[in-house]
Design an enzyme around this catalytic site. Sequence first.
Site, PDB file in Angstrom:
ATOM      1  N   TYR A  39     -14.772   0.619  -7.548  1.00 53.19           N
ATOM      2  CA  TYR A  39     -16.056   1.309  -7.441  1.00 53.19           C
ATOM      3  C   TYR A  39     -16.869   1.156  -8.724  1.00 53.19           C
ATOM      4  CZ  TYR A  39     -13.433   3.200  -3.563  1.00 53.19           C
ATOM      5  OH  TYR A  39     -12.672   3.302  -2.427  1.00 53.19           O
TER       6      TYR A  39
ATOM      7  N   LYS B   1       1.083  10.017   5.892  1.00 54.06           N
ATOM      8  CA  LYS B   1       1.167   8.598   6.250  1.00 54.06           C
ATOM      9  C   LYS B   1       2.441   7.941   5.725  1.00 54.06           C
ATOM     10  CE  LYS B   1      -3.849   8.099   6.624  1.00 54.06           C
ATOM     11  NZ  LYS B   1      -5.011   7.188   6.461  1.00 54.06           N
TER      12      LYS B   1
ATOM     13  N   LYS C 168       0.864  -1.179   0.000  1.00 54.18           N
ATOM     14  CA  LYS C 168       0.000   0.000   0.000  1.00 54.18           C
ATOM     15  C   LYS C 168       0.899   1.226   0.000  1.00 54.18           C
ATOM     16  CE  LYS C 168      -3.744   2.331   2.469  1.00 54.18           C
ATOM     17  NZ  LYS C 168      -4.651   2.294   3.640  1.00 54.18           N
TER      18      LYS C 168
ATOM     19  N   LYS D 171      -2.111  -1.548  -3.744  1.00 55.21           N
ATOM     20  CA  LYS D 171      -2.935  -0.332  -3.763  1.00 55.21           C
ATOM     21  C   LYS D 171      -2.033   0.887  -3.899  1.00 55.21           C
ATOM     22  CE  LYS D 171      -6.364   2.163  -0.958  1.00 55.21           C
ATOM     23  NZ  LYS D 171      -7.075   2.225   0.330  1.00 55.21           N
TER      24      LYS D 171
END
Length: 398
Positions: A384, A288, A266, A319
């Site tokens: 999505y 992050k 990620k 990701k």
Amino acid sequence: HTFVDLKSPFTLSNYLSFSSSKRRQPPSLFTVRASDSDFEAAVVAGKVPEAPPVPPTPASPAGTPVVPSLPIQRRPRRNRRSPALRSAFQETTLSPANFVYPLFIHEGEEDTPIGAMPGCYRLGWRHGLLEEVAKARDVGVNSVVLFPKIPDALKTPTGDEAYNEDGLVPRSIRLLKDKYPDLIIYTDVALDPYSSDGHDGIVREDGVIMNDETVHQLCKQAVAQARAGADVVSPSDMMDGRVGAMRVALDAEGFQHVSIMSYTAKYASSFYGPFREALDSNPRFGDKKTYQMNPANYREALTEMREDESEGADILLVKPGLPYLDIIRLLRDNSPLPIAAYQVSGEYSMIKAGGALKMIDEEKVMMESLLCLRRAGADIILTYFALQAARTLCGEKR
């Protein structure tokens, strides 16, 4: 014309003359066919049945140069010259079964549009969620992953609401399993939706994200989700050692059957913006980068892969998706485990925006992007577009 009236004497000549006539008479109730040997004898005798002529050579446009054929043995275009051939030799396929549908949920009754993600909503957990899952199942999408929008009043520095067994996610899981027992439910394991700081872990006074203490909380969260009926828990936090600790915690509570899909690679990506708007989970300070991976790094993904494999991960996820096709292929070539790719909110919104502005064909770009993720090595895709793409695959555009 292959039938002969039994009222007339049957001979081969009668048959052939009947076959070539222009008469349009329905056959009698009782008919016989000429035998194969009769047909063969007629052909041998030179009475060849009529067939369409050899098609003419298509004309070239005026001015086309006349050149000798290139002396090449292989012409790959031969296998692309018709839809049937292209379909026969297609190496990668796309199916609704490959999709995991991410769904945003909240405590309200109304389905609230998400401004940065056209076509996506925060679904009311009692009704909107069930209705959206029903639509997905109708076109073959039977896997979902839940992301909660948590009220600010329930957010704390240690994210305790994450493992409240009567919280939004466990309640939603129980509701879905009661309605659709065979639905595959993935869950997100991370503290950022529940943290007053907006980070994936507990934040120390000096801004450091505390690793081991966070893992302790994540294990409690995963167990609460498993107890509610989750099929796959998905740690997205990127803390070190969390997969192994989670496996131990799940097994100790009798959830040996619950899978772990680890967010193995990620990246600290700029493509997550619309998602964070959807959940109101932007970090209150900093970024992050101390726990998510550097977008410049490639080999580091192998380190994360080996750790997750050794700790008991069942599925490895990359990701974002499309900007990291090389990482998907890297994991696919080096691990026997299933590989997942997350086509994130920024990827989705870019395609939607381009389509709305008529700069691209939204549907074609959507399908190509998903096919590329599969070609790179993804077994499943969190997207999505799951419902829209599945409808396209089913030939149902609504």
